[in-house]
Scaffold this motif. Structure first.
Motif: not given
Length: 205
Positions: A42-57, A69-71
């Protein structure tokens, strides 16, 4: 109309905007996993701008069913994601109101990505007062006809949807409004008003 879509991690605002237009949300439970999609990011807005958060699988590839699919908890992604979310929205008006509920989901550490995403989806539906029922597909069907609107793959991190209809609302960071973020951004910033925004964005002009 039934809206058919893949399961997503902290889905985008547009995802829920479309869900409010439907009579039912139908989640694809029999597809194969697709890399580099919103299924695990997903993408969220931080002080550094828009950043992605990705879950490793674990062994994520196109041959594995999304429900299997396991996390990968061997990586400390839970701490990283939560610290990033907390840093981005800790000063947002409604962060403290909702934060503990989401933290509980992360702390439970569901084994599979589908389970985590469903837990989050149900939580969002509750807070957004989404009355439309949520159900899962019983088998994989390549092509659907009305009354099913097939939106699988319509939203993708690498392309902006043509029908994006998001009006500016107050955000924590940035002078320019950031579009197509995770629903977390809208919920933490608008709180109960998020539901109104999704159903009538023009009211926020």
């Amino acid at each position: 109309m039934q809206l058919l879509t893949e399961i997503q991690y902290n889905p985008s605002i547009l995802y829920f905007q479309k869900a409010f237009e439907a009579d039912e949300l139908l989640v694809e439970a029999h597809e194969h996993y697709q890399k580099q999609s919103y299924r695990n990011r997903c993408h969220i807005l931080t002080a550094q701008g828009v950043v992605p958060l990705s879950i490793p699988v674990v062994k994520g590839n196109s041959k594995i069913l999304v429900t299997d699919l396991e996390i990968d908890y061997g990586q400390r992604w839970v701490d990283i994601h939560w610290r990033t979310i907390q840093s981005a929205y800790g000063s947002a008006p409604f962060f403290e109101f909702y934060a503990d509920y989401f933290k509980d989901v992360y702390d439970r550490k569901p084994a599979r990505l589908f389970e985590l995403n469903m837990d989050l989806l149900k939580l969002f539906a509750k807070f957004l007062k989404l009355k439309q029922p949520i159900s899962l597909t019983q088998t994989y069907v390549k092509t659907y006809e009305a009354p099913v609107l097939d939106w699988r793959g319509e939203l993708h991190p690498k392309r902006e949807p043509d029908n994006l209809r998001l009006m500016p609302y107050r955000q924590v960071f940035g002078k320019q409004f950031a579009i197509n973020l995770s629903i977390l951004d809208l919920l933490f910033n608008l709180g109960p008003e998020a539901s109104t925004y999704l159903q009538n964005p023009a009211a926020f002009c």
